[in-house]
Design a protein around this motif. Structure first.
Motif, mmCIF file in Angstrom:
data_model
loop_
_atom_site.group_PDB
_atom_site.id
_atom_site.type_symbol
_atom_site.label_atom_id
_atom_site.label_comp_id
_atom_site.label_asym_id
_atom_site.label_seq_id
_atom_site.Cartn_x
_atom_site.Cartn_y
_atom_site.Cartn_z
ATOM 1 N N LYS A 21 0.944 -7.369 -2.990
ATOM 2 C CA LYS A 21 1.535 -7.291 -1.648
ATOM 3 C C LYS A 21 0.687 -8.092 -0.653
ATOM 4 O O LYS A 21 1.224 -8.838 0.172
ATOM 5 C CB LYS A 21 1.640 -5.829 -1.209
ATOM 6 C CG LYS A 21 2.217 -5.653 0.170
ATOM 7 C CD LYS A 21 2.279 -4.187 0.565
ATOM 8 C CE LYS A 21 2.775 -4.032 1.981
ATOM 9 N NZ LYS A 21 2.759 -2.647 2.430
ATOM 10 N N LEU A 22 -0.634 -7.962 -0.732
ATOM 11 C CA LEU A 22 -1.524 -8.672 0.188
ATOM 12 C C LEU A 22 -1.615 -10.160 -0.144
ATOM 13 O O LEU A 22 -1.683 -11.000 0.759
ATOM 14 C CB LEU A 22 -2.914 -8.039 0.168
ATOM 15 C CG LEU A 22 -2.991 -6.618 0.737
ATOM 16 C CD1 LEU A 22 -4.327 -5.977 0.399
ATOM 17 C CD2 LEU A 22 -2.741 -6.623 2.240
ATOM 18 N N ARG A 54 -9.114 -5.042 -0.248
ATOM 19 C CA ARG A 54 -8.128 -5.352 0.791
ATOM 20 C C ARG A 54 -8.489 -6.631 1.545
ATOM 21 O O ARG A 54 -7.628 -7.288 2.110
ATOM 22 C CB ARG A 54 -7.963 -4.168 1.743
ATOM 23 C CG ARG A 54 -7.120 -3.052 1.133
ATOM 24 C CD ARG A 54 -6.763 -1.971 2.127
ATOM 25 N NE ARG A 54 -7.912 -1.161 2.500
ATOM 26 C CZ ARG A 54 -8.396 -0.154 1.771
ATOM 27 N NH1 ARG A 54 -7.818 0.161 0.634
ATOM 28 N NH2 ARG A 54 -9.441 0.522 2.179
ATOM 29 N N PRO A 81 -5.905 -11.058 0.153
ATOM 30 C CA PRO A 81 -5.281 -12.139 0.931
ATOM 31 C C PRO A 81 -6.001 -13.475 0.752
ATOM 32 O O PRO A 81 -5.355 -14.536 0.785
ATOM 33 C CB PRO A 81 -5.380 -11.666 2.384
ATOM 34 C CG PRO A 81 -5.686 -10.218 2.327
ATOM 35 C CD PRO A 81 -6.334 -9.957 1.009
ATOM 36 N N GLU A 88 -0.734 -3.262 -4.711
ATOM 37 C CA GLU A 88 -1.346 -3.524 -3.408
ATOM 38 C C GLU A 88 -1.958 -4.932 -3.368
ATOM 39 O O GLU A 88 -1.829 -5.650 -2.366
ATOM 40 C CB GLU A 88 -2.405 -2.460 -3.107
ATOM 41 C CG GLU A 88 -2.898 -2.485 -1.683
ATOM 42 C CD GLU A 88 -3.876 -1.347 -1.356
ATOM 43 O OE1 GLU A 88 -4.404 -1.370 -0.246
ATOM 44 O OE2 GLU A 88 -4.126 -0.471 -2.219
ATOM 45 N N SER A 93 1.808 -12.264 0.585
ATOM 46 C CA SER A 93 2.094 -12.487 2.011
ATOM 47 C C SER A 93 1.496 -13.807 2.503
ATOM 48 O O SER A 93 1.881 -14.309 3.554
ATOM 49 C CB SER A 93 1.578 -11.318 2.855
ATOM 50 O OG SER A 93 0.161 -11.286 2.823
#
Length: 172
Positions: free
Chosen positions: A67-68, A34, A38, A64, A71
């Motif tokens: 999605k990160l 996580r 990004p 996931e 962004s």
């Protein structure tokens, strides 16, 4: 002078996932994943690649990761969640690339090893500097990104057709 456009393939391996005795398809990202996803998105945003299309495996960890990562991009590309990318072989991945519309200039694939590494290695007939040996030494770790360029139609994608122009991994 060729009228064929130069296209880019961005290969992104999903971020670090939790280990589980349960359903592999539903494994979520670990804390490190996580954090790394990004960062991978920021690297991609800074690379100047603006994908027109993203093909993402349907697994929880790839969804996931994307999605990160997405962004962090200035524009979100159209995203297709593709069941065939989960546990796809090299041949299956090349077949998926051959189906991409020629309207797509830059494509990002979000998937799994060993397929992502095998695809980057197989497509890279050439590389800038020491990128290919460096990528292969790394083993294509989680959140790694390879950027390849080629000229021609997506239907013409096959072994050795592309040039590896960038390779990045968060902990390499």
């Amino acid at each position: 002078m060729s009228s064929e456009p130069t296209r880019r393939i961005v290969i992104l391996r999903h971020a670090k996932a939790e280990w589980s005795d349960g359903d592999d398809h539903e494994r979520p990202l670990a804390d490190r994943g996580r954090k790394d996803a990004p960062v991978a998105g920021r690297w991609l945003a800074g690379s100047g690649v603006t994908p027109d299309l993203a093909l993402c495996s349907t697994s929880a960890r790839t969804r996931e990761t994307w999605k990160l990562a997405v962004s962090e991009l200035p524009e979100r590309p159209r995203t297709v969640y593709e069941e065939r990318m989960y546990e796809a072989s090299l041949g299956e991945l090349i077949a998926l690339l051959n189906e991409v519309s020629d309207e797509v200039r830059d494509l990002v694939l979000i998937g799994h090893n060993p397929g992502m590494h095998a695809l980057a290695d197989a497509l890279a007939g050439e590389s800038d500097g020491d990128l290919l040996p460096r990528m292969n030494r790394s083993g294509f770790p989680t959140s790694a990104i390879a950027v390849l360029t080629f000229t021609g139609s997506w239907k013409s994608v096959e072994h050795g057709v592309a040039r590896l122009v960038a390779f990045w991994a968060p902990h390499a």
